[in-house]
Write a protein that holds these residues in place. Structure first.
Motif, PDB file in Angstrom:
ATOM      1  N   PRO A 268       0.276  60.594   3.840  1.00 38.83           N
ATOM      2  CA  PRO A 268       0.908  61.754   3.196  1.00 38.83           C
ATOM      3  C   PRO A 268       0.319  62.006   1.810  1.00 38.83           C
ATOM      4  O   PRO A 268       0.207  61.088   0.996  1.00 38.83           O
ATOM      5  CB  PRO A 268       2.379  61.344   3.115  1.00 38.83           C
ATOM      6  CG  PRO A 268       2.565  60.381   4.239  1.00 38.83           C
ATOM      7  CD  PRO A 268       1.267  59.609   4.301  1.00 38.83           C
ATOM      8  N   LEU A 269      -0.067  63.243   1.565  1.00 38.63           N
ATOM      9  CA  LEU A 269      -0.743  63.622   0.334  1.00 38.63           C
ATOM     10  C   LEU A 269       0.049  64.699  -0.394  1.00 38.63           C
ATOM     11  O   LEU A 269       0.934  65.341   0.176  1.00 38.63           O
ATOM     12  CB  LEU A 269      -2.158  64.121   0.636  1.00 38.63           C
ATOM     13  CG  LEU A 269      -3.103  63.118   1.304  1.00 38.63           C
ATOM     14  CD1 LEU A 269      -4.381  63.812   1.773  1.00 38.63           C
ATOM     15  CD2 LEU A 269      -3.446  61.981   0.344  1.00 38.63           C
ATOM     16  N   ILE A 270      -0.317  64.927  -1.657  1.00 40.12           N
ATOM     17  CA  ILE A 270       0.341  65.949  -2.448  1.00 40.12           C
ATOM     18  C   ILE A 270      -0.672  66.522  -3.435  1.00 40.12           C
ATOM     19  O   ILE A 270      -1.507  65.786  -3.971  1.00 40.12           O
ATOM     20  CB  ILE A 270       1.564  65.368  -3.203  1.00 40.12           C
ATOM     21  CG1 ILE A 270       2.405  66.472  -3.835  1.00 40.12           C
ATOM     22  CG2 ILE A 270       1.147  64.331  -4.245  1.00 40.12           C
ATOM     23  CD1 ILE A 270       3.770  65.981  -4.326  1.00 40.12           C
ATOM     24  N   ALA A 271      -0.646  67.837  -3.620  1.00 39.53           N
ATOM     25  CA  ALA A 271      -1.481  68.488  -4.631  1.00 39.53           C
ATOM     26  C   ALA A 271      -0.669  68.597  -5.904  1.00 39.53           C
ATOM     27  O   ALA A 271       0.376  69.245  -5.939  1.00 39.53           O
ATOM     28  CB  ALA A 271      -1.936  69.863  -4.162  1.00 39.53           C
ATOM     29  N   PRO A 398       5.758  69.926   5.052  1.00 40.85           N
ATOM     30  CA  PRO A 398       7.205  70.099   5.246  1.00 40.85           C
ATOM     31  C   PRO A 398       7.954  68.777   5.278  1.00 40.85           C
ATOM     32  O   PRO A 398       9.097  68.684   4.808  1.00 40.85           O
ATOM     33  CB  PRO A 398       7.286  70.823   6.591  1.00 40.85           C
ATOM     34  CG  PRO A 398       5.998  71.567   6.704  1.00 40.85           C
ATOM     35  CD  PRO A 398       4.987  70.663   6.070  1.00 40.85           C
ATOM     36  N   GLU A 399       7.337  67.731   5.835  1.00 38.51           N
ATOM     37  CA  GLU A 399       7.980  66.421   5.877  1.00 38.51           C
ATOM     38  C   GLU A 399       8.238  65.887   4.469  1.00 38.51           C
ATOM     39  O   GLU A 399       9.338  65.385   4.175  1.00 38.51           O
ATOM     40  CB  GLU A 399       7.095  65.423   6.642  1.00 38.51           C
ATOM     41  CG  GLU A 399       6.987  65.703   8.133  1.00 38.51           C
ATOM     42  CD  GLU A 399       5.815  66.585   8.509  1.00 38.51           C
ATOM     43  OE1 GLU A 399       5.346  66.491   9.654  1.00 38.51           O
ATOM     44  OE2 GLU A 399       5.372  67.389   7.656  1.00 38.51           O
ATOM     45  N   VAL A 400       7.225  65.964   3.608  1.00 38.32           N
ATOM     46  CA  VAL A 400       7.372  65.466   2.236  1.00 38.32           C
ATOM     47  C   VAL A 400       8.385  66.306   1.465  1.00 38.32           C
ATOM     48  O   VAL A 400       9.222  65.779   0.725  1.00 38.32           O
ATOM     49  CB  VAL A 400       6.010  65.449   1.516  1.00 38.32           C
ATOM     50  CG1 VAL A 400       6.185  65.169   0.022  1.00 38.32           C
ATOM     51  CG2 VAL A 400       5.087  64.412   2.139  1.00 38.32           C
ATOM     52  N   VAL A 401       8.325  67.611   1.642  1.00 38.70           N
ATOM     53  CA  VAL A 401       9.252  68.495   0.926  1.00 38.70           C
ATOM     54  C   VAL A 401      10.689  68.212   1.353  1.00 38.70           C
ATOM     55  O   VAL A 401      11.596  68.096   0.516  1.00 38.70           O
ATOM     56  CB  VAL A 401       8.892  69.977   1.168  1.00 38.70           C
ATOM     57  CG1 VAL A 401       9.942  70.887   0.539  1.00 38.70           C
ATOM     58  CG2 VAL A 401       7.514  70.295   0.595  1.00 38.70           C
ATOM     59  N   ALA A 402      10.926  68.079   2.649  1.00 32.71           N
ATOM     60  CA  ALA A 402      12.283  67.842   3.136  1.00 32.71           C
ATOM     61  C   ALA A 402      12.808  66.486   2.676  1.00 32.71           C
ATOM     62  O   ALA A 402      13.968  66.355   2.253  1.00 32.71           O
ATOM     63  CB  ALA A 402      12.308  67.945   4.658  1.00 32.71           C
ATOM     64  N   ALA A 403      11.976  65.453   2.756  1.00 32.35           N
ATOM     65  CA  ALA A 403      12.398  64.126   2.305  1.00 32.35           C
ATOM     66  C   ALA A 403      12.719  64.134   0.814  1.00 32.35           C
ATOM     67  O   ALA A 403      13.692  63.495   0.368  1.00 32.35           O
ATOM     68  CB  ALA A 403      11.305  63.103   2.610  1.00 32.35           C
ATOM     69  N   ILE A 410      10.355  63.441  -5.784  1.00 30.36           N
ATOM     70  CA  ILE A 410       9.222  63.371  -4.865  1.00 30.36           C
ATOM     71  C   ILE A 410       9.252  62.025  -4.148  1.00 30.36           C
ATOM     72  O   ILE A 410       9.364  60.971  -4.778  1.00 30.36           O
ATOM     73  CB  ILE A 410       7.895  63.581  -5.605  1.00 30.36           C
ATOM     74  CG1 ILE A 410       7.815  65.027  -6.139  1.00 30.36           C
ATOM     75  CG2 ILE A 410       6.710  63.307  -4.682  1.00 30.36           C
ATOM     76  CD1 ILE A 410       6.586  65.320  -6.969  1.00 30.36           C
ATOM     77  N   THR A 411       9.178  62.098  -2.815  1.00 33.33           N
ATOM     78  CA  THR A 411       9.402  60.924  -1.989  1.00 33.33           C
ATOM     79  C   THR A 411       8.318  60.790  -0.934  1.00 33.33           C
ATOM     80  O   THR A 411       7.963  61.771  -0.269  1.00 33.33           O
ATOM     81  CB  THR A 411      10.781  61.021  -1.291  1.00 33.33           C
ATOM     82  OG1 THR A 411      11.806  61.074  -2.289  1.00 33.33           O
ATOM     83  CG2 THR A 411      11.022  59.859  -0.361  1.00 33.33           C
ATOM     84  N   ASP A 412       7.789  59.603  -0.793  1.00 35.28           N
ATOM     85  CA  ASP A 412       6.923  59.300   0.334  1.00 35.28           C
ATOM     86  C   ASP A 412       7.839  59.103   1.535  1.00 35.28           C
ATOM     87  O   ASP A 412       8.650  58.165   1.558  1.00 35.28           O
ATOM     88  CB  ASP A 412       6.128  58.026   0.055  1.00 35.28           C
ATOM     89  CG  ASP A 412       5.081  57.738   1.131  1.00 35.28           C
ATOM     90  OD1 ASP A 412       5.303  58.131   2.293  1.00 35.28           O
ATOM     91  OD2 ASP A 412       4.062  57.111   0.802  1.00 35.28           O
ATOM     92  N   PRO A 413       7.762  59.975   2.544  1.00 42.78           N
ATOM     93  CA  PRO A 413       8.725  59.883   3.654  1.00 42.78           C
ATOM     94  C   PRO A 413       8.651  58.564   4.416  1.00 42.78           C
ATOM     95  O   PRO A 413       9.609  58.194   5.101  1.00 42.78           O
ATOM     96  CB  PRO A 413       8.351  61.078   4.535  1.00 42.78           C
ATOM     97  CG  PRO A 413       6.947  61.410   4.183  1.00 42.78           C
ATOM     98  CD  PRO A 413       6.798  61.065   2.737  1.00 42.78           C
ATOM     99  N   ARG A 414       7.551  57.847   4.266  1.00 40.75           N
ATOM    100  CA  ARG A 414       7.449  56.543   4.923  1.00 40.75           C
ATOM    101  C   ARG A 414       8.434  55.538   4.334  1.00 40.75           C
ATOM    102  O   ARG A 414       8.724  54.512   4.951  1.00 40.75           O
ATOM    103  CB  ARG A 414       6.013  56.014   4.815  1.00 40.75           C
ATOM    104  CG  ARG A 414       4.991  56.851   5.563  1.00 40.75           C
ATOM    105  CD  ARG A 414       3.569  56.385   5.280  1.00 40.75           C
ATOM    106  NE  ARG A 414       3.210  56.548   3.880  1.00 40.75           N
ATOM    107  CZ  ARG A 414       2.016  56.257   3.366  1.00 40.75           C
ATOM    108  NH1 ARG A 414       1.060  55.807   4.178  1.00 40.75           N
ATOM    109  NH2 ARG A 414       1.764  56.423   2.086  1.00 40.75           N
ATOM    110  N   ASP A 415       8.951  55.877   3.124  1.00 43.48           N
ATOM    111  CA  ASP A 415       9.904  54.986   2.467  1.00 43.48           C
ATOM    112  C   ASP A 415      11.353  55.308   2.819  1.00 43.48           C
ATOM    113  O   ASP A 415      12.282  54.725   2.239  1.00 43.48           O
ATOM    114  CB  ASP A 415       9.729  55.064   0.939  1.00 43.48           C
ATOM    115  CG  ASP A 415       8.370  54.548   0.489  1.00 43.48           C
ATOM    116  OD1 ASP A 415       7.781  53.725   1.223  1.00 43.48           O
ATOM    117  OD2 ASP A 415       7.888  54.978  -0.580  1.00 43.48           O
TER     118      ASP A 415
END
Length: 641
Positions: A268-271, A398-403, A410-415
């Motif tokens: 998962p990445l983020i700009a 969308p996964e990162v935004v929703a998490a 800001i959340t790493d959804p894997r966590d």
């Protein structure tokens, strides 16, 4: 028979001039045209100015997707003009609120193997269906609608060889962010990305469209995926299975370059603010408090994207100090979400559903608060694009935004300590076409006060000398040149009024100084004119009488738009010259510029204050030289008629 890439197969079927050699000028027959409501008015004005009688492409659709909220009666008046012009001249019209152009067009019209020209830079989206979609300036689009060929420089075809499969909590958005991390917003200039390899078949069509959509952020001409079994199934669920064609590259096709991407290695990445290529692993930004989360736009507004976000928040609650807004990119997406029960999950979690519009992406609604963080599953985070000049906008999946909306940071959804959701596409994604109106030749074209005129420029002068009106830095976007906020966008169909806002985000006094200069130059750094295809960014310079732009480098579409409106684009041959030129300096092209361009000269000498000189490159095709000499494309075509 010589083996071909998929790109060569599609382009060969539409080639009416030139050869498919990188860097060479080619002429293409265009099957479909796409317009929207902030750039579309100029296209129809130009179509009428060229005195075309009817649309000649197979399909031409005008979408009302930017000014959906109609904050001013001028917006509604412009929509009426677009509807009546579209129907009168043989086009289709998509009503306000029906959806974003790229989403609705891929649902309703695009076909594998087709060529599409759009007056919007994200027309590259169509490559997800095995089509060639290219963003262009309005004059080029108007000419194509009237039956003319589209001229473009043949790009290098870069193979992006995909292997592996995306892991849990990673998505197509991370694929394109990875390419941006590696290659930057300039890494795709002069290139077309063709996706191949076993990883392709693991990606759904919506995922492919997310990737091709954002190749625009790489500066690419366009991008394309094969049309395969995934494509057939997707067209079938849209009710258009008969449009399917199997298309792929020959096994032994050769490419100009090759990139390797192992999907299984992507995380998962983020700009980070404020460029799409400022990309890091989302874990590096984790913990940053988030005030606003948004999912939508032509990049991540499909049913698949929003159903994914809904699955993440199901049974959860949005954090108290965080707003989470989702805007489905089309009514079809919204309707299917409701049919599948996803809307209930979103509402129960505290998510607000917005209308199907480009809205927040261009600063029209959901403008962030000062000193706040906005996390968006969008395509661009240029400084100020959100509507707040000093914004802090991040881009993610969308996964990162929703998490992150659930956590409030800001959340790493894997966590999250749970399995990633698995979202499948419904077998039936059809709906009514009641909000798409077909041609009706008896329609009377109704022009209100919002519709101005497109000026005809005189032929290029032999001598050009003038002051440097302003000096800009690197990565000036078309948002900087002509803003997209509610106040200015209402005026985009009136070039004379819109000129008052030109480059004010770079130099607040620019319009006044340009008018006083009666000519003159804009000097800029690298990648001048990146971003949206809006031709206003070039047209308004012509309206203000600016002679030319000298930059270290240009974005492709903006360069073409400058030529189309008779504004001379030159490039510094030596970067030191840019450093030594200042605002207020007098620049004069030594000798007869028109004669030098006519003769095919590739460099001219520019004198500064009568004291020293530098060399500037003239990087123009023969057709561009002819266009510039005539005073722009409209003048050229009118003279040829």
């Amino acid at each position: 028979m010589t083996s071909q890439t998929l790109t060569e197969k599609v382009l060969s079927d539409h080639l009416v001039g030139g050869e498919l050699t990188p860097g060479e000028s080619i002429d293409l027959d265009i099957d479909q045209v796409l317009l929207q409501d902030i750039l579309g008015p100029l296209v129809w004005m130009e179509f009428e100015a060229l005195e075309f009688e009817t649309v000649e492409t197979d399909v031409a659709v005008t979408y009302c997707d930017h000014q959906v909220y109609q904050f001013d009666s001028a917006d509604t008046d412009t929509h009426r003009y677009l509807r009546t012009a579209s129907q009168a001249y043989g086009g289709h019209f998509s009503k306000p609120g029906n959806g974003i152009c790229h989403q609705v067009h891929r649902e309703r019209f695009i076909e594998p193997g087709a060529t599409l020209l759009g007056s919007d830079s994200h027309s590259t989206t169509m490559g997800g269906f095995g089509a060639i979609g290219i963003g262009a300036g309005g004059l080029d689009v108007a000419t194509a609608m009237g039956g003319g060929a589209y001229t473009v420089e043949m790009p290098e075809v870069v193979e992006v060889h995909l292997t592996g499969e995306l892991g849990e909590w990673t998505s197509a958005k991370d694929v394109i962010l990875e390419l941006l991390r590696r290659h930057s917003v300039k890494g795709g200039v002069g290139k077309l990305f063709e996706f191949t390899g076993p990883g392709v078949e693991t990606l759904s069509v919506p995922e492919r469209c997310t990737i091709t959509n954002m190749t625009t952020e790489l500066g690419a001409t366009t991008a394309i995926f094969p049309s395969d079994e995934r494509t057939r199934r997707h067209l079938t669920r849209l009710g258009r299975g008969d449009a399917y064609r199997e298309l792929s590259a020959d096994a032994d096709a050769t490419y100009d370059d090759r990139l390797e991407v192992d999907l299984s290695e992507i995380e998962p990445l983020i700009a980070m603010p404020s460029m799409p290529d400022n990309v890091v692993p989302v874990s590096e930004a984790a913990g940053t408090p988030v005030d606003q989360c948004l999912v939508g736009t032509c990049t991540n507004g499909s049913y698949f994207d929003i159903a994914t976000a809904a699955a993440v928040v199901k049974g959860e609650t949005v954090a108290p100090e965080t707003e989470f807004v989702i805007a489905p990119a089309s009514k079809r997406s919204a309707e299917v979400l409701a049919r599948e029960g996803r809307t209930e999950d979103l509402y129960a979690a505290g998510v607000n559903l917005s209308e199907s519009t480009c809205g927040a992406c261009i600063g029209q609604g959901h403008v962030p608060a000062p000193d706040s963080v906005s996390l968006r599953a969008f395509n661009r985070n240029f400084k100020g694009r959100s509507g707040l000049p000093d914004d802090s906008v991040y881009l993610a999946s969308p996964e990162v935004v929703a998490a992150s909306a659930i956590a409030g940071e800001i959340t790493d959804p894997r966590d999250m300590g749970r399995d990633a959701p698995s979202v499948s596409l419904p077998d039936d994604m059809t709906r009514t076409d009641a909000e798409i109106l077909g041609p009706e030749p008896s329609t009377e074209v109704r022009k209100g006060d919002t519709i101005g005129s497109v000026p005809l420029k005189d032929p290029l002068a032999e001598q050009i000398a003038g002051t440097v009106i302003t000096k800009a830095g690197d990565n000036v976007t078309t948002d900087h040149i002509v803003p997209a906020n509610a106040e200015v966008m209402t005026l985009w169909s009136d070039p004379q009024a819109c000129a008052d806002y030109t480059l004010v985000r770079v130099d607040e006094d620019f319009p006044e100084k340009a008018r006083a200069a009666d000519g003159g130059w804009v000097v800029a750094g690298e990648n001048y004119g990146q971003g949206s295809s809006r031709e206003n960014a070039a047209l308004e310079l012509a309206v203000l009488g600016v002679d030319g732009v000298i930059a270290q480098s240009f974005a492709r579409i903006h360069f073409a738009n400058l030529v189309n409106f008779g504004v001379v684009p030159l490039t510094f041959a030596d970067a030191e010259a840019y450093d030594n030129v200042d605002e207020g300096d007098t620049l004069e092209v030594v000798g007869d510029l028109a004669s030098q361009i006519r003769a095919g000269d590739e460099q001219v000498t520019v004198e500064v204050n009568g004291e020293w000189t530098f060399e500037a490159d003239v990087t123009l095709t023969p057709k561009e030289r002819e266009t510039l000499l005539a005073g722009g494309k409209l003048s050229l075509l009118k003279n040829e008629a």
